[in-house]
Design a protein around this motif. Structure first.
Motif: not given
Length: 139
Positions: A34-35, A37, A50, A52, A116-118
């Protein structure tokens, strides 16, 4: 501060083989990437990953020797006997990300939240101690 991801699984020879694949195999499990940041705020660093479809219970976050580690596991539901899967695109497997954070954060005040998946981790910056004026005697 140098906040470079540390990826022990990186293999230059397999880079192009895996470039277009969202998941690849490491041992017996799929590995997904996953990404993440990294945002430098005025008083803290914000890490946003991320994830999800990953349950809060399947995520582990820890800090050791200046390295922030995020691990997660996704388990898909199993097929029932007689099911005929025509196409399978959803991933399952594990994820591990190590990020050098050094000694520039307040480890005891790191907070985490999954929305929300973050996955959002907020790490307050370690404030430098103010320099006090010191008299130096001349001998």
């Amino acid at each position: 501060m140098n906040m470079l991801p540390r990826e022990p699984w990186f293999d230059r020879d397999r880079l192009w083989d895996n470039f277009f694949s969202p998941a690849f195999r490491v041992g017996d499990e799929d590995f997904f990437q996953p990404r993440v940041d990294i945002i430098d705020k005025e008083d803290s660093y914000l890490f946003v990953a991320e994830l999800p479809g990953v349950a809060k219970e399947d995520i582990q976050v820890h800090l050791e020797d200046g390295v922030l580690s995020i691990e997660a596991k996704i388990n898909q539901e199993h097929q029932q006997e007689g099911d005929n899967v025509l196409r399978k695109e959803r991933r399952s497997g594990f994820f591990k990300r190590n990020i050098n954070v050094g000694k520039a954060i307040q480890a005891k005040d790191i907070s985490a939240e999954l929305v929300n998946g973050l996955l959002m981790l907020r790490a307050p910056k370690l404030l430098p101690e103010p320099q006090q004026k010191q008299q130096i005697n001349i001998s």
